[in-house]
Design a protein around this motif. Structure first.
Motif, short mmCIF file in Angstrom:
data_model
loop_
_atom_site.label_atom_id
_atom_site.label_comp_id
_atom_site.label_asym_id
_atom_site.label_seq_id
_atom_site.Cartn_x
_atom_site.Cartn_y
_atom_site.Cartn_z
N ASN A 185 131.80 39.17 81.00
CA ASN A 185 131.64 40.62 81.12
C ASN A 185 131.64 41.04 82.58
N LYS A 186 131.16 40.16 83.46
CA LYS A 186 131.02 40.52 84.86
C LYS A 186 131.00 39.24 85.69
N VAL A 187 131.65 39.31 86.85
CA VAL A 187 131.59 38.22 87.83
C VAL A 187 131.67 38.82 89.22
N ARG A 188 130.80 38.36 90.10
CA ARG A 188 130.85 38.75 91.51
C ARG A 188 130.56 37.51 92.34
N PHE A 189 131.12 37.46 93.56
CA PHE A 189 130.91 36.35 94.49
C PHE A 189 130.31 36.90 95.79
N PRO A 190 128.99 37.14 95.83
CA PRO A 190 128.38 37.75 97.01
C PRO A 190 128.42 36.90 98.28
N ALA A 191 128.47 35.57 98.14
CA ALA A 191 128.46 34.71 99.34
C ALA A 191 129.36 33.49 99.10
N PRO A 192 130.06 33.05 100.16
CA PRO A 192 130.89 31.85 100.03
C PRO A 192 130.04 30.59 99.95
N VAL A 193 130.60 29.57 99.31
CA VAL A 193 129.94 28.26 99.21
C VAL A 193 130.57 27.33 100.25
N PRO A 194 129.86 27.02 101.33
CA PRO A 194 130.42 26.13 102.35
C PRO A 194 130.60 24.71 101.79
N ALA A 195 131.69 24.06 102.21
CA ALA A 195 131.89 22.67 101.82
C ALA A 195 130.69 21.85 102.28
N GLY A 196 130.24 20.96 101.41
CA GLY A 196 129.09 20.12 101.72
C GLY A 196 127.76 20.69 101.26
N SER A 197 127.78 21.87 100.68
CA SER A 197 126.53 22.45 100.21
C SER A 197 126.28 22.10 98.75
N ARG A 198 125.11 22.50 98.28
CA ARG A 198 124.76 22.27 96.88
C ARG A 198 124.44 23.61 96.22
N ILE A 199 124.78 23.69 94.93
CA ILE A 199 124.51 24.91 94.17
C ILE A 199 123.75 24.56 92.90
#
Length: 151
Positions: free
Chosen positions: A92-106
């Motif tokens: 229904n909705k998707v937003r990407f407020p911040a980029p995910v830097p390579a090497g990070s964890r989510i």
């Protein structure tokens, strides 16, 4: 740790907080593999040297890679027992407020939204999910996926 629930109990859980998944690494190899799979080799994702001087100070994950990782993270939040089929019905909705830097964890946190019956002995549910970046100040992704479960 996932919430284990029987199919017949899903309707009673609308509005329930589902908790938080474990962390998952988003390294350069994962980003490169996604670039190969989608034929999206934009330099901000795959050119480590050039990206150092770019707007993010290094390579970043594709937004759609972050979104794709929602599924393994989601399955850590909710385990529905007594189903024959699980379907990703849409978003229904998707937003990407911040980029995910390579090497990070989510990781993902979530809340179960509406649960309603659908034809074929199914239940459709929405979830309000937030993918966080470890030590980040803004979420990587805010999404409202729609899932269907059939008994």
């Amino acid at each position: 740790m996932s919430l284990k629930v029987k199919f017949d109990e899903l309707k009673t859980l609308a509005g329930t907080e589902l908790g938080t998944s474990d962390w998952i690494a988003v390294d350069q190899d994962r980003i490169n593999t996604f670039a190969d799979a989608t034929d999206d080799h934009q330099w901000i994702h795959v050119d480590v040297e050039k990206a150092k001087t770019g707007p993010f100070g290094g390579t970043i994950a594709h937004g759609y890679l972050t979104l794709a990782l929602l599924i393994p993270l989601w399955t850590e939040l909710l385990d529905v027992e007594g189903v024959t089929t699980k379907v990703n019905y849409g978003l229904n909705k998707v937003r990407f407020p911040a980029p995910v830097p390579a090497g990070s964890r989510i990781r993902v946190t979530g809340k179960l939204g509406d649960v309603e019956e659908v034809p074929g002995n199914g239940l459709q549910l929405t979830a309000d999910l937030v993918i966080e970046i470890e030590n980040g100040t803004k979420p990587a992704c805010i999404a409202q996926p729609v899932f269907r479960f059939y008994a």
